[in-house]
Design a protein around this motif. Structure first.
Motif, short mmCIF file in Angstrom:
data_model
loop_
_atom_site.label_atom_id
_atom_site.label_comp_id
_atom_site.label_asym_id
_atom_site.label_seq_id
_atom_site.Cartn_x
_atom_site.Cartn_y
_atom_site.Cartn_z
N UNK A 40 11.69 16.38 -8.58
CA UNK A 40 10.62 15.98 -7.68
C UNK A 40 11.19 14.98 -6.68
N UNK A 41 10.60 14.94 -5.51
CA UNK A 41 11.11 14.04 -4.48
C UNK A 41 10.63 12.61 -4.76
N UNK A 42 11.47 11.85 -5.42
CA UNK A 42 11.14 10.47 -5.74
C UNK A 42 11.75 9.52 -4.72
N UNK A 43 12.39 10.05 -3.70
CA UNK A 43 13.06 9.23 -2.69
C UNK A 43 12.11 8.28 -2.01
N UNK A 44 10.92 8.75 -1.64
CA UNK A 44 9.95 7.90 -0.95
C UNK A 44 9.58 6.70 -1.81
N UNK A 45 9.29 6.94 -3.09
CA UNK A 45 8.96 5.85 -4.00
C UNK A 45 10.11 4.87 -4.12
N UNK A 46 11.31 5.38 -4.31
CA UNK A 46 12.47 4.51 -4.48
C UNK A 46 12.74 3.71 -3.21
N UNK A 92 3.98 5.77 -5.54
CA UNK A 92 3.95 5.79 -7.01
C UNK A 92 2.89 6.77 -7.50
N UNK A 93 1.72 6.75 -6.89
CA UNK A 93 0.63 7.65 -7.30
C UNK A 93 0.97 9.11 -6.98
N UNK A 94 1.71 9.34 -5.91
CA UNK A 94 2.12 10.71 -5.58
C UNK A 94 3.03 11.29 -6.65
N UNK A 106 0.83 -1.20 0.00
CA UNK A 106 0.00 0.00 0.00
C UNK A 106 0.87 1.25 0.00
N UNK A 107 1.98 1.22 0.73
CA UNK A 107 2.89 2.36 0.75
C UNK A 107 3.55 2.57 -0.61
#
Length: 117
Positions: A102-108, A70-72, A64-65
């Motif tokens: 863009x902050x893609x750190x969370x997704x990665x 990914x959607x963000x 879910x995270x």
């Protein structure tokens, strides 16, 4: 981005059973669901097919995270399940989001956690 898990795939019946047991769906609803809709249950919070949890998996928060991250980024995830052969994850993320600061750190981070599980 396509990632293929060469494990056993998702046991849809077990996933559906766990979702029913946790009250995330009702039995009448489950009878109307397509196979893809059942597979999408994997993204529900606190739902896991694992019987026991450890530090890496089984708590029902990783998928879910990952989907939320990914959607963000304006992306989406499609799943392709092959019982006994594995699961394919198809990530569609606008490249400009990853390249334009863009902050893609969370997704990665979520993606790496999935790969480690």
């Amino acid at each position: 981005l396509i990632i293929k898990d060469d494990g056993a795939g998702v046991d849809i019946d077990k996933l559906l059973f766990k979702a029913l047991k946790k009250g995330l769906i009702v039995e009448e609803e489950s009878k109307e669901m397509s196979e893809n809709e059942k597979l999408q249950l994997i993204f529900k919070d606190y739902l896991s097919t694992k019987d026991t949890a450890n530090q890496i998996s089984g708590r029902g928060v990783g998928m879910s995270a990952l989907k939320q991250s990914c959607e963000e980024l304006g992306g989406s995830i499609e799943l392709q399940n092959s019982p006994s052969h594995g699961l394919q994850y198809h990530f569609k993320i606008p490249l400009v989001k990853l390249l334009d600061g863009y902050d893609s750190t969370k997704f990665l981070d979520e993606l790496i956690a999935l790969l480690e599980a």
